[in-house]
Design an enzyme around this catalytic site. Structure first.
Site, PDB file in Angstrom:
ATOM      1  N   HIS A 145      59.881  30.999  -3.326  1.00 57.85           N
ATOM      2  CA  HIS A 145      59.867  29.687  -2.674  1.00 57.85           C
ATOM      3  C   HIS A 145      58.616  29.489  -1.831  1.00 57.85           C
ATOM      4  O   HIS A 145      58.363  28.384  -1.361  1.00 57.85           O
ATOM      5  CB  HIS A 145      61.124  29.519  -1.809  1.00 57.85           C
ATOM      6  N   GLU A 159      60.322   8.975  -2.960  1.00 57.95           N
ATOM      7  CA  GLU A 159      59.048   8.716  -2.288  1.00 57.95           C
ATOM      8  C   GLU A 159      58.688   9.817  -1.285  1.00 57.95           C
ATOM      9  O   GLU A 159      57.513  10.173  -1.141  1.00 57.95           O
ATOM     10  CB  GLU A 159      59.096   7.368  -1.565  1.00 57.95           C
TER      11      GLU A 159
END
EC number: 2.1.1.14
Length: 764
Positions: free
Chosen positions: A705, A17
């Site tokens: 990244h 989540e």
């Protein structure tokens, strides 16, 4: 009654989540308030689950939006100037995200802070940036607000904070060139400790009794100045009104034992999974009234605990310490999946061998009751069930493969040698005919929602094998055509068929099992689902040859075969604990050797065997390095040495520091090594320069990244820095890492710029 506690709980949520909420916020699909609501709900659920298991103090401060070290760095106000944070103002969430990933919904993009491995784990932390004369202050309120949250829900809390010396040890700065142990960093303690003191005072004011202060640096090889600093630092912190539980983990205290035992703290946590032999010395060295927290449940692997063995080990200490013996996992449970209840597709036999974070807390509770002499029949029943599960695993025929055993018996006679590099590279150049500063990528291309849906539909049976194969071929062709258009020299097939660089191979190797929901955090919002190596490893059939051969058929340019190396597969899996890791790694190497030979036979002239994890496998103590490096390098060579001199072997390493293992990297004898260097501004190349690294090298010219697109001039400048250190004829041009997590627009822009940078260098 035996007190049980926990050093930290997985923060991502049972269904990831937190990942989804954070990424929705980054993309502008969710407000900051909605993100904070997700955080509150997750923390409440995690605290309740721990309390239900019998944890006496729920940890607070283990939650992080991106990384717990970054959380603490921002609490200290240690924000580098390039992020434009106003002096004296609270550090907001977007500043934290920009430090971690380079950009956020608000604020200007900036170069992200360096990221590297957390000790010898597969978790990554954001490196604190240190400067002489740096000032610190309490610049965020999250820790205190979360303490109040937990208390409002009725929990006793134990805040968890990084210790000052470990935080400094992990930090870097241009002025501190001697590495982690640079004693110059200790001069920052005068400014740092008052902030620690303020934090502890404020926690005491909230009614906190115990604070866990993590000092895993105490299991490392420490210079004497750092040992001395521990005594001075904790003499000051001990004046705070809270009780300090000093936590060490990932190894034993060894020559730092006397230092740790001399510290004026109320309790000491030690890792008895990695270093069970330290228990007696630690217990006998405690002061009257001091608590010993015994880390007896493995916080880094997923096998059930032998509770009988744990009871036998702890019983004499329990007799000695009574209520002063606390029980805990060896380290934070951050490193294991959340709950086995989500594993509805694992077979019952294998499921019975496993234990995730929730189950580890249940094991801990059972152990605590048994150690305390609880007469409840359920305790004995629980111990009997645990015993039966361990026995079933030991006796299972699924673990041992006679063919693998036979091959392992003869592996010592299998060649690890190739022709000398000079001979190989001359032959390879005549075959490949590459320009100066050849360009390539590291392997993966963006994994779009459509690609993920393809794999998902195929695995669920909604897509036939032929339809799936045709769709993947189409994706491969698009990637090949894109690379040709951009002008790359050595191509890749883009890996659309791969969900993960380890899980993909594990699914095709015998001896592996896979979870449906066994996610763990790697960095930021990135989660991985490590395979489980439960038995002997073998390759039933070729794994990548079909896709690589198809990609090569589409172009006259060389296409790299892409494999994950044996050490990395080992490091990024949950590994069986019933034989030495070295033995499992050799089994992997033999399986990969067969794949390398088959790729060469299929016409693949360049084969990349990624080993990004080889450094993270290093034992934390230097005295133990040689044994590990010997077998790690041997396994790499075992996997690569079956091909001829015309076949070019590449390897890739990321998030690594190479200075102290450069000799072993050279011994791997890859024709080309590509490495992560852009975040460090090419400083990692110094190791290769000083060593006179003999083979080709591709220093990464941009950070994958971060979503920021690099400027051409910046990449040219980075390569010029590289050429000042290494012969330019041995340099390649490539990104830092694979492009899987990036979007197509930024990928196209970055690669066009990278090729332009290479052309500029050739024309110079």
């Amino acid at each position: 009654m035996t007190i049980i506690h926990n050093l930290g709980f997985p923060r991502i949520g049972a269904q990831r989540e937190l990942k989804r909420a954070v990424e929705a916020y980054w993309a502008g699909r969710q407000t900051a308030e909605a993100l904070h609501e997700t955080g509150r709900a997750l923390r409440a659920a995690h605290w309740q689950r721990q309390a239900d298991a019998g944890v006496a103090f729920v940890p607070v401060g283990d939650f992080a939006w991106y990384d717990h070290i970054l959380e603490w760095t921002t609490l200290l106000g240690a924000v580098p100037a390039r992020f434009g944070h106003p002096e004296g103002k609270p550090v907001d969430l977007d500043t934290l995200f920009r430090m971690g990933r380079g950009r956020a919904p608000s604020g200007k993009p900036a170069a992200a802070c360096e990221m590297t491995k957390w000790f010898d784990t597969n978790y990554h932390y954001i490196v604190p940036e240190l400067t002489p004369g740096q000032t610190f202050r309490v610049a965020r309120e999250d820790l205190f607000e979360q303490v109040k949250e937990a208390q409002a829900l009725g929990h006793r809390v134990k805040p968890v904070i990084p210790g000052p010396l470990t935080w400094l040890w992990l930090g870097k700065g241009d002025a501190f060139a001697q590495g982690a142990g640079d004693i110059g960093k200790l001069q920052l303690l005068d400014a740092l400790l008052p902030v620690y003191g303020e934090v502890l005072e404020r926690l005491a004011g909230l009614g906190v009794e115990w604070v866990q202060i993590d000092e895993p640096a105490l299991v490392l090889d420490l210079p004497q100045a750092w040992r001395d600093a521990y005594q001075a630092v904790y003499a000051k912190l001990a004046a705070s009104p809270v009780k300090l539980l000093l936590a060490t983990y990932f190894d034993g205290l060894k020559d730092n034992l006397a230092t740790a035992l001399a510290l004026p703290v109320a309790g000491l946590h030690v890792d008895l999974v990695r270093a069970p032999d330290q228990l007696s010395d630690v217990a006998s060295g405690l002061r009257p009234g001091q608590v010993l927290s015994a880390g007896v449940i493995n916080g880094r692997n997923i096998w059930r605990t032998d509770l009988d063995a744990a009871l036998a080990m702890l019983a004499p200490v329990r007799e000695q310490l009574q209520e002063r013996l606390w029980l805990a996992p060896s380290c934070s449970l951050l490193h294991v999946p959340v709950d086995l209840a989500g594993e509805t597709e694992l077979d019952a036999e294998l499921l019975g061998w496993l234990s995730f974070a929730v189950q580890k807390l249940d094991e801990l509770c059972l152990l605590g009751k048994a150690l305390g002499g609880d007469a409840d029949p359920a305790v004995q029943q629980g111990l009997a069930a645990q015993r039966a599960a361990l026995q079933a695993r030991r006796q299972s025929p699924r673990i041992h493969n006679p063919a693998v055993a036979q091959r392992m018996a003869g592996q010592a006679g299998v060649s690890r040698e190739r022709a000398p590099f000079g001979q190989r590279i001359a032959r390879q150049q005549s075959e490949l005919r590459l320009p100066a500063f050849p360009t390539t990528t590291i392997g993966s291309f963006p994994q779009t929602a459509e690609i993920r849906a393809l794999r998902r539909d195929w695995k669920s049976g909604a897509l036939t094998d032929s339809a799936y194969e045709n769709a993947i071929r189409k994706e491969i062709e698009e990637v090949i055509r894109f690379q040709e258009k951009v002008g790359l020299d050595v191509l890749v097939h883009g890996e659309p068929e791969r969900n993960d660089m380890v899980e993909y191979f594990g699914e095709l190797l015998a001896g592996f099992a896979f979870t449906k929901n066994g996610w763990v955090q790697s960095y930021g919002s990135r989660c991985v689902k490590p395979p489980i190596i439960f038995g002997d490893v073998a390759r039933p059939a070729p794994m990548t040859v079909g896709w690589s051969a198809y990609a090569q058929s589409l172009t006259d340019k060389p296409v790299k075969g892409m494999l994950t190396g044996p050490v990395t597969i080992l490091q990024w899996s949950f590994v069986r604990d019933d034989q030495p890791r070295e033995a499992t790694c050799r089994q992997l190497a033999l399986a990969l050797r067969d794949e390398v030979v088959d790729l060469e036979a299929a016409g693949i002239r360049v084969i990349q065997i990624d080993e990004p994890a080889i450094r993270e496998g290093l034992p934390l103590r230097r005295a133990d390095w040689r044994a590990y490096l010997d077998w790690a390098v041997d396994c790499f060579r075992l996997s690569t040495a079956g091909v001829g001199e015309a076949t070019q072997i590449h390897t890739h390493m990321c998030y690594s520091e190479f200075n102290d293992i450069i000799e072993s990297i050279a011994a791997m004898d890859a024709d080309v090594i590509t490495i992560e260097t852009s975040r460090s501004n090419m400083e990692l190349l110094k190791a290769f320069e000083d060593f006179h690294y003999p083979n080709d090298i591709g220093p990464g010219v941009y950070d994958i990244h971060s979503p920021n697109v690099p400027e051409v001039d910046w990449m040219v400048e980075l390569m010029r820095k590289a050429a000042a250190r290494l012969p330019k004829e041995r340099l390649w041009v490539n990104p830092d890492c694979g492009l899987k997590t990036r979007a197509w627009p930024e990928t196209e822009a970055a690669l066009i710029g990278m090729v332009q940078a290479a052309r500029t260098l050739r024309a110079a």
